[in-house]
Design an enzyme around this catalytic site. Structure first.
Site, PDB file in Angstrom:
ATOM      1  N   ARG A   1      -1.694  -6.467  33.238  1.00 48.46           N
ATOM      2  CA  ARG A   1      -2.228  -7.698  33.836  1.00 48.46           C
ATOM      3  C   ARG A   1      -2.228  -8.852  32.848  1.00 48.46           C
ATOM      4  NH1 ARG A   1      -4.969  -3.578  36.187  1.00 48.46           N
ATOM      5  NH2 ARG A   1      -6.411  -3.505  34.421  1.00 48.46           N
TER       6      ARG A   1
ATOM      7  N   GLU B   1     -11.298   2.334  27.692  1.00 47.66           N
ATOM      8  CA  GLU B   1     -12.500   2.688  28.456  1.00 47.66           C
ATOM      9  C   GLU B   1     -12.261   3.957  29.275  1.00 47.66           C
ATOM     10  OE1 GLU B   1     -13.720  -0.445  31.052  1.00 47.66           O
ATOM     11  OE2 GLU B   1     -15.725   0.377  31.343  1.00 47.66           O
TER      12      GLU B   1
HETATM   13  P1  AMP Z   1     -10.277  -1.943  26.415  1.00 55.56           P
HETATM   14  O1  AMP Z   1      -9.168  -1.481  25.521  1.00 55.56           O
HETATM   15  O2  AMP Z   1     -11.330  -0.896  26.600  1.00 55.56           O
HETATM   16  O3  AMP Z   1     -10.828  -3.269  25.981  1.00 55.56           O
HETATM   17  O4  AMP Z   1      -9.645  -2.090  27.858  1.00 55.56           O
HETATM   18  C1  AMP Z   1      -9.043  -3.259  28.219  1.00 55.56           C
HETATM   19  C2  AMP Z   1      -7.882  -3.020  29.151  1.00 55.56           C
HETATM   20  O5  AMP Z   1      -8.183  -2.100  30.190  1.00 55.56           O
HETATM   21  C3  AMP Z   1      -7.531  -4.318  29.783  1.00 55.56           C
HETATM   22  O6  AMP Z   1      -6.126  -4.488  29.670  1.00 55.56           O
HETATM   23  C4  AMP Z   1      -7.961  -4.197  31.225  1.00 55.56           C
HETATM   24  O7  AMP Z   1      -6.902  -4.587  32.045  1.00 55.56           O
HETATM   25  C5  AMP Z   1      -8.305  -2.738  31.445  1.00 55.56           C
HETATM   26  N1  AMP Z   1      -9.698  -2.518  31.873  1.00 55.56           N
HETATM   27  C6  AMP Z   1     -10.639  -1.834  31.198  1.00 55.56           C
HETATM   28  N2  AMP Z   1     -11.802  -1.792  31.845  1.00 55.56           N
HETATM   29  C7  AMP Z   1     -11.616  -2.482  32.975  1.00 55.56           C
HETATM   30  C8  AMP Z   1     -12.469  -2.814  34.084  1.00 55.56           C
HETATM   31  N3  AMP Z   1     -13.744  -2.431  34.148  1.00 55.56           N
HETATM   32  N4  AMP Z   1     -11.939  -3.578  35.068  1.00 55.56           N
HETATM   33  C9  AMP Z   1     -10.661  -3.973  35.013  1.00 55.56           C
HETATM   34  N5  AMP Z   1      -9.807  -3.686  34.020  1.00 55.56           N
HETATM   35  C10 AMP Z   1     -10.267  -2.933  33.005  1.00 55.56           C
END
Ligand code: AMP
Length: 174
Positions: A62, A99
């Site tokens: 995205r 996550e």
């Molecule tokens: P992180 O590495 O944990 O910061 O995860 C970020 C990536 O995971 C981003 O590219 C988001 O597109 C996706 N992502 C993680 N958690 C969510 C969420 N709650 N809603 C939407 N996208 C998420």
């Protein structure tokens, strides 16, 4: 021009996607509305301040949507950071936890020249693992990362702390 509050109103919360316990922030209603999409790109582009950005780097998948539009607004090039196995040329790679799982991101070894001014863009900052890995990749290429900007920050996950960078921006914080 619509405000961050208008973007907030359009973003859809989807519980338990893609796994139980995750509250997924669905940005597709923003993308589907020409005025809101433009506003999101304008707000992200503003985070570059007065800097002349050479490349906007977007994170799979995205992040590409926003980074490509911001690159056009700033008169900059676009560079993708992709999940492992998608880029065809010589790459650098970095492993990270996110996550909901584990992954590896890659960048083309010749995508950024030493000293180029970079704006790193993704749709959402959660734990910060993806962005931290992307920052490491860019630093390995001796890039000058001017700022790291997200449409959405999930503040409770403290992703900001995982990013060793002085200029982290979020248009919307939850
Ligand atoms: P992180 O590495 O944990 O910061 O995860 C970020 C990536 O995971 C981003 O590219 C988001 O597109 C996706 N992502 C993680 N958690 C969510 C969420 N709650 N809603 C939407 N996208 C998420």
């Amino acid at each position: 021009m619509p405000t961050a509050a208008d973007l907030d109103a359009a973003i859809r919360d989807v519980p338990d996607f893609p796994k139980p316990g995750i509250l997924f922030k669905d940005i597709t209603p923003v993308l589907g509305d020409a005025t809101l999409f433009k506003a999101s790109l304008d707000l992200l582009a503003e985070t570059a301040g007065e800097h002349q950005i050479d490349k906007v780097v977007g994170i799979d998948a995205r992040g590409f949507i926003f980074a490509a539009g911001v690159a056009q607004l700033l008169g900059a090039g676009f560079v993708p950071v992709r999940k492992k196995g998608k880029l065809p040329w010589t790459t650098h790679e970095m492993a990270y936890t996110l996550e909901y799982g584990e992954s590896i991101v890659e960048i083309h070894a010749d995508a950024v020249k030493p000293g180029e001014k970079i704006l790193l863009v993704d749709d959402l900052l959660a734990t910060g693992g993806t962005a931290a890995a992307s920052i490491k990749l860019l630093k390995a290429l001796d890039a000058d990362i001017v700022a790291v900007s997200f449409l959405i920050e999930l503040a409770s996950l403290k992703g900001r702390d995982a990013l060793v960078h002085p200029h982290i921006n979020a248009i919307l914080t939850y």
